[in-house]
Write a protein that holds these residues in place. Structure first.
Motif, mmCIF file in Angstrom:
data_model
loop_
_atom_site.group_PDB
_atom_site.id
_atom_site.type_symbol
_atom_site.label_atom_id
_atom_site.label_comp_id
_atom_site.label_asym_id
_atom_site.label_seq_id
_atom_site.Cartn_x
_atom_site.Cartn_y
_atom_site.Cartn_z
ATOM 1 N N GLY A 190 0.240 -22.227 -9.512
ATOM 2 C CA GLY A 190 1.225 -23.086 -10.166
ATOM 3 C C GLY A 190 1.114 -23.032 -11.671
ATOM 4 N N TYR A 191 -0.107 -23.075 -12.193
ATOM 5 C CA TYR A 191 -0.292 -22.989 -13.644
ATOM 6 C C TYR A 191 0.105 -21.611 -14.182
ATOM 7 C CZ TYR A 191 -2.527 -27.538 -14.193
ATOM 8 O OH TYR A 191 -2.770 -28.878 -14.245
ATOM 9 N N VAL A 192 -0.222 -20.553 -13.451
ATOM 10 C CA VAL A 192 0.167 -19.202 -13.880
ATOM 11 C C VAL A 192 1.689 -19.067 -13.859
ATOM 12 C CG1 VAL A 192 0.060 -16.747 -13.277
ATOM 13 C CG2 VAL A 192 -2.003 -18.140 -13.177
ATOM 14 N N ALA A 193 2.322 -19.621 -12.823
ATOM 15 C CA ALA A 193 3.783 -19.557 -12.727
ATOM 16 C C ALA A 193 4.447 -20.322 -13.864
ATOM 17 C CB ALA A 193 4.248 -20.116 -11.383
ATOM 18 N N LYS A 194 3.896 -21.482 -14.232
ATOM 19 C CA LYS A 194 4.460 -22.243 -15.350
ATOM 20 C C LYS A 194 4.419 -21.439 -16.648
ATOM 21 C CE LYS A 194 5.340 -26.387 -15.524
ATOM 22 N NZ LYS A 194 6.603 -27.106 -15.503
ATOM 23 N N SER A 195 3.304 -20.740 -16.895
ATOM 24 C CA SER A 195 3.217 -19.951 -18.121
ATOM 25 C C SER A 195 4.172 -18.755 -18.078
ATOM 26 C CB SER A 195 1.787 -19.485 -18.374
ATOM 27 O OG SER A 195 1.380 -18.559 -17.394
ATOM 28 N N GLN A 196 4.328 -18.134 -16.902
ATOM 29 C CA GLN A 196 5.266 -17.020 -16.782
ATOM 30 C C GLN A 196 6.705 -17.491 -16.958
ATOM 31 O OE1 GLN A 196 4.765 -14.966 -13.074
ATOM 32 N NE2 GLN A 196 2.940 -13.865 -13.765
ATOM 33 N N ILE A 197 7.023 -18.650 -16.407
ATOM 34 C CA ILE A 197 8.376 -19.186 -16.527
ATOM 35 C C ILE A 197 8.716 -19.442 -17.995
ATOM 36 C CG2 ILE A 197 9.765 -21.248 -16.046
ATOM 37 C CD1 ILE A 197 8.364 -21.283 -13.267
ATOM 38 N N LYS A 198 7.757 -19.972 -18.717
ATOM 39 C CA LYS A 198 7.991 -20.253 -20.135
ATOM 40 C C LYS A 198 8.166 -18.958 -20.929
ATOM 41 C CE LYS A 198 5.991 -23.714 -22.188
ATOM 42 N NZ LYS A 198 4.972 -24.590 -22.783
ATOM 43 N N SER A 199 7.339 -17.958 -20.669
ATOM 44 C CA SER A 199 7.406 -16.721 -21.458
ATOM 45 C C SER A 199 8.571 -15.819 -21.050
ATOM 46 C CB SER A 199 6.088 -15.951 -21.356
ATOM 47 O OG SER A 199 5.900 -15.469 -20.047
ATOM 48 N N ARG A 200 8.947 -15.823 -19.778
ATOM 49 C CA ARG A 200 10.003 -14.927 -19.288
ATOM 50 C C ARG A 200 11.363 -15.595 -19.150
ATOM 51 N NH1 ARG A 200 6.807 -12.140 -14.222
ATOM 52 N NH2 ARG A 200 5.102 -11.250 -15.432
ATOM 53 N N ASN A 201 11.433 -16.902 -19.372
ATOM 54 C CA ASN A 201 12.661 -17.675 -19.204
ATOM 55 C C ASN A 201 13.191 -17.563 -17.774
ATOM 56 O OD1 ASN A 201 14.674 -19.434 -19.954
ATOM 57 N ND2 ASN A 201 16.003 -17.814 -20.752
ATOM 58 N N ASN A 202 12.291 -17.693 -16.808
ATOM 59 C CA ASN A 202 12.661 -17.693 -15.399
ATOM 60 C C ASN A 202 13.011 -19.109 -14.962
ATOM 61 O OD1 ASN A 202 10.062 -15.381 -14.773
ATOM 62 N ND2 ASN A 202 12.204 -14.891 -14.681
ATOM 63 N N GLY A 228 12.451 -21.958 -11.646
ATOM 64 C CA GLY A 228 11.393 -22.282 -10.699
ATOM 65 C C GLY A 228 10.356 -23.226 -11.271
ATOM 66 N N SER A 229 10.675 -23.842 -12.386
ATOM 67 C CA SER A 229 9.724 -24.757 -13.020
ATOM 68 C C SER A 229 9.421 -25.957 -12.116
ATOM 69 C CB SER A 229 10.277 -25.225 -14.359
ATOM 70 O OG SER A 229 9.393 -26.119 -14.973
ATOM 71 N N GLY A 230 10.424 -26.443 -11.407
ATOM 72 C CA GLY A 230 10.218 -27.576 -10.506
ATOM 73 C C GLY A 230 9.293 -27.235 -9.355
ATOM 74 N N LEU A 231 9.441 -26.028 -8.809
ATOM 75 C CA LEU A 231 8.556 -25.598 -7.725
ATOM 76 C C LEU A 231 7.117 -25.481 -8.211
ATOM 77 C CD1 LEU A 231 10.667 -22.810 -5.977
ATOM 78 C CD2 LEU A 231 10.228 -25.114 -5.160
ATOM 79 N N ALA A 232 6.949 -24.921 -9.411
ATOM 80 C CA ALA A 232 5.599 -24.773 -9.958
ATOM 81 C C ALA A 232 4.976 -26.133 -10.245
ATOM 82 C CB ALA A 232 5.645 -23.929 -11.228
ATOM 83 N N THR A 233 5.761 -27.059 -10.780
ATOM 84 C CA THR A 233 5.250 -28.403 -11.051
ATOM 85 C C THR A 233 4.856 -29.113 -9.760
ATOM 86 O OG1 THR A 233 6.646 -28.551 -13.014
ATOM 87 C CG2 THR A 233 5.794 -30.607 -12.132
ATOM 88 N N THR A 234 5.684 -28.980 -8.739
ATOM 89 C CA THR A 234 5.368 -29.580 -7.442
ATOM 90 C C THR A 234 4.100 -28.975 -6.853
ATOM 91 O OG1 THR A 234 7.724 -29.934 -7.058
ATOM 92 C CG2 THR A 234 6.279 -30.063 -5.141
ATOM 93 N N ALA A 235 3.942 -27.673 -6.990
ATOM 94 C CA ALA A 235 2.731 -27.009 -6.499
ATOM 95 C C ALA A 235 1.499 -27.518 -7.229
ATOM 96 C CB ALA A 235 2.856 -25.497 -6.643
ATOM 97 N N ILE A 236 1.617 -27.737 -8.530
ATOM 98 C CA ILE A 236 0.486 -28.249 -9.306
ATOM 99 C C ILE A 236 0.120 -29.658 -8.850
ATOM 100 C CG2 ILE A 236 -0.192 -29.015 -11.614
ATOM 101 C CD1 ILE A 236 1.426 -26.589 -12.686
ATOM 102 N N ILE A 237 1.111 -30.503 -8.669
ATOM 103 C CA ILE A 237 0.852 -31.884 -8.228
ATOM 104 C C ILE A 237 0.225 -31.903 -6.835
ATOM 105 C CG2 ILE A 237 1.978 -34.048 -7.568
ATOM 106 C CD1 ILE A 237 3.982 -33.487 -9.868
ATOM 107 N N LEU A 238 0.804 -31.140 -5.909
ATOM 108 C CA LEU A 238 0.243 -31.096 -4.553
ATOM 109 C C LEU A 238 -1.128 -30.437 -4.530
ATOM 110 C CD1 LEU A 238 3.395 -30.266 -2.404
ATOM 111 C CD2 LEU A 238 2.223 -32.452 -2.635
ATOM 112 N N GLY A 239 -1.358 -29.489 -5.424
ATOM 113 C CA GLY A 239 -2.676 -28.868 -5.519
ATOM 114 C C GLY A 239 -3.732 -29.873 -5.943
ATOM 115 N N TRP A 240 -3.399 -30.703 -6.948
ATOM 116 C CA TRP A 240 -4.353 -31.735 -7.371
ATOM 117 C C TRP A 240 -4.581 -32.769 -6.277
ATOM 118 C CZ3 TRP A 240 -7.869 -31.228 -10.733
ATOM 119 C CH2 TRP A 240 -7.690 -30.473 -11.878
ATOM 120 N N ILE A 241 -3.517 -33.141 -5.555
ATOM 121 C CA ILE A 241 -3.680 -34.086 -4.442
ATOM 122 C C ILE A 241 -4.583 -33.487 -3.377
ATOM 123 C CG2 ILE A 241 -2.442 -35.181 -2.521
ATOM 124 C CD1 ILE A 241 -0.108 -35.626 -4.481
#
Length: 104
Positions: free
Chosen positions: A44-56, A58-71
């Motif tokens: 999720g963290y890697v995807a967030k950085s890729q989304i920011k750099s590549r303008n992709n 899927g930011s919501g999916l990555a954020t949800t993955a990060i939250i569920l990962g911490w849970i």
């Protein structure tokens, strides 16, 4: 009669969905409350950085993955602490009682 069209308004192409965001989201759902949540958190963290750099997208999916990962990590840690406090012997005794009660 033919009608001529000018150059018109520019069309914005849809942004490409980040594959790591999808993978992180699926892993976070599958690995909820298991050690797979750690992998979902990292992806999720890697995807967030890729989304920011590549303008992709899927930011919501990555954020949800990060939250569920911490849970998931918190749930695994809480389970380990509960086993340490409650005692491994108590856990195995309960499991033996369960097997004896429901396998007969």
């Amino acid at each position: 009669m033919t009608q001529e069209y000018g150059p018109g308004a520019p069309v914005d192409m849809p942004r490409e969905m980040n594959g790591l965001a999808i993978g992180a989201f699926v892993l976070s759902i599958v690995g909820l409350c298991s050690p797979l949540g750690i992998l979902a958190l990292i992806l999720g963290y890697v995807a967030k950085s890729q989304i920011k750099s590549r303008n992709n997208s899927g930011s919501g999916l990555a954020t949800t993955a990060i939250i569920l990962g911490w849970i998931s990590i918190l749930a695994v840690v809480a389970f380990i602490v509960a086993l340490a406090v409650g005692g491994w012997d108590t856990w195995t005794d309960r499991m033996d009682e369960y097997k004896n009660d429901y396998n007969n």
